[in-house]
Enzyme design. Structure first.
Site, PDB file in Angstrom:
ATOM      1  N   LYS A  36       0.851  -1.203   0.000  1.00 47.00           N
ATOM      2  CA  LYS A  36       0.000   0.000   0.000  1.00 47.00           C
ATOM      3  C   LYS A  36       0.882   1.246   0.000  1.00 47.00           C
ATOM      4  O   LYS A  36       2.081   1.165   0.279  1.00 47.00           O
ATOM      5  CB  LYS A  36      -0.891  -0.015   1.246  1.00 47.00           C
ATOM      6  CG  LYS A  36      -0.108   0.047   2.567  1.00 47.00           C
ATOM      7  CD  LYS A  36      -1.011  -0.155   3.777  1.00 47.00           C
ATOM      8  CE  LYS A  36      -0.220  -0.132   5.074  1.00 47.00           C
ATOM      9  NZ  LYS A  36      -1.061  -0.501   6.232  1.00 47.00           N
ATOM     10  N   TYR A 265      15.796  30.286   7.172  1.00 44.56           N
ATOM     11  CA  TYR A 265      14.691  31.095   7.688  1.00 44.56           C
ATOM     12  C   TYR A 265      14.747  31.292   9.197  1.00 44.56           C
ATOM     13  O   TYR A 265      14.953  30.331   9.943  1.00 44.56           O
ATOM     14  CB  TYR A 265      13.348  30.445   7.352  1.00 44.56           C
ATOM     15  CG  TYR A 265      12.989  30.496   5.886  1.00 44.56           C
ATOM     16  CD1 TYR A 265      13.129  31.671   5.146  1.00 44.56           C
ATOM     17  CD2 TYR A 265      12.503  29.366   5.249  1.00 44.56           C
ATOM     18  CE1 TYR A 265      12.785  31.698   3.792  1.00 44.56           C
ATOM     19  CE2 TYR A 265      12.146  29.394   3.905  1.00 44.56           C
ATOM     20  CZ  TYR A 265      12.298  30.571   3.183  1.00 44.56           C
ATOM     21  OH  TYR A 265      11.962  30.602   1.871  1.00 44.56           O
TER      22      TYR A 265
HETATM   23  C1  LIG Z   1      -0.456  -1.602   6.809  1.00 41.42           C
HETATM   24  C2  LIG Z   1      -1.076  -2.816   7.327  1.00 41.42           C
HETATM   25  C3  LIG Z   1      -0.299  -3.966   7.592  1.00 41.42           C
HETATM   26  C4  LIG Z   1       1.198  -3.973   7.519  1.00 41.42           C
HETATM   27  O1  LIG Z   1       1.698  -3.468   8.736  1.00 41.42           O
HETATM   28  P1  LIG Z   1       3.261  -3.447   9.012  1.00 41.42           P
HETATM   29  O2  LIG Z   1       3.424  -3.007  10.407  1.00 41.42           O
HETATM   30  O3  LIG Z   1       3.833  -2.464   8.051  1.00 41.42           O
HETATM   31  O4  LIG Z   1       3.745  -4.813   8.754  1.00 41.42           O
HETATM   32  C5  LIG Z   1      -0.953  -5.110   7.983  1.00 41.42           C
HETATM   33  N1  LIG Z   1      -2.294  -5.124   8.116  1.00 41.42           N
HETATM   34  C6  LIG Z   1      -3.056  -4.040   7.912  1.00 41.42           C
HETATM   35  C7  LIG Z   1      -4.513  -4.121   8.099  1.00 41.42           C
HETATM   36  C8  LIG Z   1      -2.484  -2.851   7.507  1.00 41.42           C
HETATM   37  O5  LIG Z   1      -3.242  -1.770   7.298  1.00 41.42           O
END
Ligand SMILES: *Cc1c(COP(=O)(O)O)cnc(C)c1O
Length: 372
Positions: A36, A265
């Site tokens: 994702k 800045y």
């Molecule tokens: C993002 C996500 C994961 C992965 O989590 P990590 O800590 O990056 O391994 C797993 N399950 C769900 C539902 C997520 O949203």
């Protein structure tokens, strides 16, 4: 780093080998590589391919359009869309054989309708809320979600391919909520299986849960950060993982300034003596947090250097003291850490956040390059 003035260099071998390490350690549970958010900033398609090469057999995303991006790139592996959003184009997902999640009776009906439109059954993972109190069906609602899914499955509109849930505190080993959630998940599975559901996969653990809670591995673990060599566990990822992203840029200007010079800045940095300043073309619009103002998080010539003053939108200044730097030299902001450079984990700790927020924040203006 080629012709680029700045880049996020992604090691595909790190992603492949991190995944292979999980595949070995989690067996017989299978590995879902979570790609994702553009593969946590590493590039979704490239990361997915590297993870599949490393032995992952599932991919996880959050939005339907992220799943379709993988399909359009020719990736045919099982993909789960983890967030159920009413307005998403579920019919397109069903048509492309993408698995979808449902936590409510309404979503079960919505996916069944999309299946009718697509002309094939929807592949659905029913999500139980075992204590995170975010998405998922509560214990009270779970039986009605299960029976709606059974009805639609009997009518040929849907196949329940998964049962799943998500931890609240897997990054806090020993937290009592972990055991409680595992136990509620087992109950939820039992209720579903008693109703006649026989899923392909039951899954609960993310990176931290998969590593720290062996009884939470079930049939599949959902590994996001771990694939990229990161974790939310205290102290970061274990040593058998390698961070895959290196953020670096070339100095575009170097100059001498006198003692007492206010830099960037609001002059939040003032030189204590005559010194050499270097200008790096990365700023908060690229994902280098403004909170890194005055932090000792730049690395080149085998040493750490201080960011001098405010991180601007597009650039930041580094104080090199009397080091004879030249324009065009490469500076690393974070990387795997092996040479002494800061890691995304260290950036997260310095800024009161986690490494995930650092790597996912690296913006689209920073070109990604890939090493095999
Ligand atoms: C993002 C996500 C994961 C992965 O989590 P990590 O800590 O990056 O391994 C797993 N399950 C769900 C539902 C997520 O949203």
């Amino acid at each position: 780093m080629g012709e680029q003035y700045a880049e996020a260099e992604i090691s595909l071998s790190a992603i492949r080998e991190n995944t292979a390490a999980f595949t070995r350690r989690m067996a017989p549970a299978a590995v879902m590589a979570v790609v994702k958010a553009d593969g946590y900033g590493h590039g979704a398609v490239a990361s997915a391919r590297a993870a599949l090469d490393g032995g992952a057999t599932w991919l996880g995303v959050v939005h339907v359009r992220e799943a379709l991006e993988l399909r359009e790139a020719g990736i045919g592996a099982p993909v789960l869309v983890m967030m159920a959003i009413g307005g998403d184009d579920h019919a397109a997902a069903v048509r492309r054989g993408v698995d979808l999640s449902a936590s409510t009776v309404e979503m079960v009906r919505c996916l069944a309708k999309a299946a009718t439109e697509a002309g094939r059954p929807a592949r659905v993972h029913l999500k139980a809320d075992t204590g995170l109190n975010r998405g998922g069906a509560t214990r009270d609602d779970w039986p009605s979600v299960v029976s709606a899914a059974m009805e639609e499955q009997a009518a040929g509109r849907l196949v329940v391919t998964g049962l799943w849930s998500h931890f609240a505190s897997s990054d806090d080993p020993g937290n009592p909520s972990i055991r409680e959630q595992v136990s509620v998940f087992r109950e939820s599975i039992e209720i579903a299986e008693k109703s006649g559901i026989s899923p392909e996969v039951r899954h609960l653990g993310n990176t931290a849960g998969a590593i720290g809670v062996p009884e939470a591995r079930f049939d599949l673990v959902r590994i996001g950060g771990g694939i990229y060599g990161l974790s939310t566990l205290p102290g970061g990822a274990p040593g058998w993982l390698t961070p895959a992203m290196t953020l670096k840029a070339r100095l575009i200007q170097v100059k001498r300034v006198p003692a007492g010079a206010g830099v960037s800045y609001n002059h939040r940095y003032v030189t204590s003596r005559d010194t050499t300043l270097g200008l790096l073309p990365l700023g908060y619009a690229d994902g280098v947090p403004r909170g890194a103002t005055n932090a000792r998080l730049a690395f080149t010539r085998g040493r750490r250097w201080q960011i001098a003053g405010t991180v601007c939108m597009d650039q930041l200044v580094i104080d090199f003291g009397d080091e004879p730097m030249t324009a065009g030299e490469e500076v690393v902001l974070f990387g795997p850490g092996g040479a002494g450079e800061p890691t995304a984990q260290e950036w997260g700790e310095a800024l009161g956040t986690i490494s995930y927020e650092i790597v996912t924040g690296i913006g689209p203006r920073v070109p990604r390059s890939y090493t095999p």
